[in-house]
Scaffold this active site. Structure first.
Site, PDB file in Angstrom:
ATOM      1  N   GLY A  47       0.834  -1.203   0.000  1.00  0.00           N
ATOM      2  CA  GLY A  47       0.000   0.000   0.000  1.00  0.00           C
ATOM      3  C   GLY A  47       0.858   1.237   0.000  1.00  0.00           C
ATOM      4  CD  GLN A  52       3.496   5.872   2.606  1.00  0.00           C
ATOM      5  OE1 GLN A  52       2.535   5.299   2.109  1.00  0.00           O
ATOM      6  NE2 GLN A  52       4.517   5.216   3.157  1.00  0.00           N
ATOM      7  CB  CYS A  90       5.539   2.587   7.595  1.00  0.00           C
ATOM      8  SG  CYS A  90       5.050   4.010   6.611  1.00  0.00           S
ATOM      9  CG  LEU A  91       7.067   1.121   1.693  1.00  0.00           C
ATOM     10  CD1 LEU A  91       6.357   1.322   0.363  1.00  0.00           C
ATOM     11  CD2 LEU A  91       8.239   0.173   1.533  1.00  0.00           C
ATOM     12  CG  HIS A 132      -0.203   1.501   7.283  1.00  0.00           C
ATOM     13  ND1 HIS A 132       0.760   1.032   8.140  1.00  0.00           N
ATOM     14  CD2 HIS A 132       0.435   2.358   6.443  1.00  0.00           C
ATOM     15  CE1 HIS A 132       1.926   1.602   7.850  1.00  0.00           C
ATOM     16  NE2 HIS A 132       1.760   2.404   6.816  1.00  0.00           N
ATOM     17  CD  GLU A 133      -1.049   2.603   2.810  1.00  0.00           C
ATOM     18  OE1 GLU A 133      -0.560   3.750   2.807  1.00  0.00           O
ATOM     19  OE2 GLU A 133      -0.358   1.599   3.005  1.00  0.00           O
ATOM     20  CG  HIS A 136       0.548   6.953   5.542  1.00  0.00           C
ATOM     21  ND1 HIS A 136       1.679   7.474   6.119  1.00  0.00           N
ATOM     22  CD2 HIS A 136       0.827   5.653   5.282  1.00  0.00           C
ATOM     23  CE1 HIS A 136       2.601   6.517   6.212  1.00  0.00           C
ATOM     24  NE2 HIS A 136       2.107   5.402   5.716  1.00  0.00           N
TER      25      HIS A 136
END
Ligand code: NI
Length: 171
Positions: A47, A52, A90-91, A132-133, A136
């Site tokens: 995702g 991000q 998380c990236l 999670h997204e 963000h």
């Protein structure tokens, strides 16, 4: 399509901002979605949220293993049910993972890339990724949900880890 640089915490303040609603779906949003999907795939993520890649707009993409990617514009969680304990990364927070609690099931509504209203009911990894997204988009990172320092871990040997050896969410 282009692979975009991924913003990292704490260097980039965009990750802590509340993203703006997308007022209308035009070519620039289509391109953003294509670039986000490309960037997510290149990073082996499941995702990605627009902040991000430095764009403070309410757009997310998710892709479960073996499935087609899904883009959601102006996503909203309309229902959360139950609880699951997950190990999440998380990236934008490389080198770490944490043990947190998420809803076991979520219902999300929003628009697809063509502007059609969609409603998605998800469980397990998909529910986790959606929460999670959408977090963000509100400037929230999974590390904000980690209840104690013992539940946040460093990745000790990143070069020897594979997704199969340690399945976890990187989004
Ligand atoms: Ni993330």
């Amino acid at each position: 399509m282009a692979v975009l640089p991924i913003c990292r915490f704490p260097d980039n303040p965009v990750l802590k901002q509340k993203a703006k609603r997308v007022p209308g779906i035009d070519g620039s949003i289509q391109k953003l979605i294509d670039d986000m999907i490309e960037t997510m795939r290149q990073a082996n993520g499941v995702g990605l949220a627009a902040p991000q890649v430095g764009v403070s707009l309410r757009v997310i993409v998710v892709q479960m293993p073996g499935e087609e990617p899904i883009a959601i514009i102006n996503p909203e969680i309309v229902k959360r049910t139950g609880e699951q304990e997950v190990t999440e990364g998380c990236l934008s927070v490389p080198g770490h993972y944490g043990e947190i609690k998420r809803a076991a099931e979520v219902v999300v509504k929003g628009k697809d890339r063509r502007g059609k209203a969609i409603r998605i009911k998800a469980t397990g990894l998909m529910a986790e990724a959606l929460e999670h997204e959408i977090d963000h988009l509100n400037g929230t990172l999974y590390i904000d949900h980690v209840e104690s320092p013992e539940k946040l871990h460093k990745v000790e040997h990143p070069m020897t880890e594979t997704k199969d050896a340690m399945p976890r969410l990187e989004t």
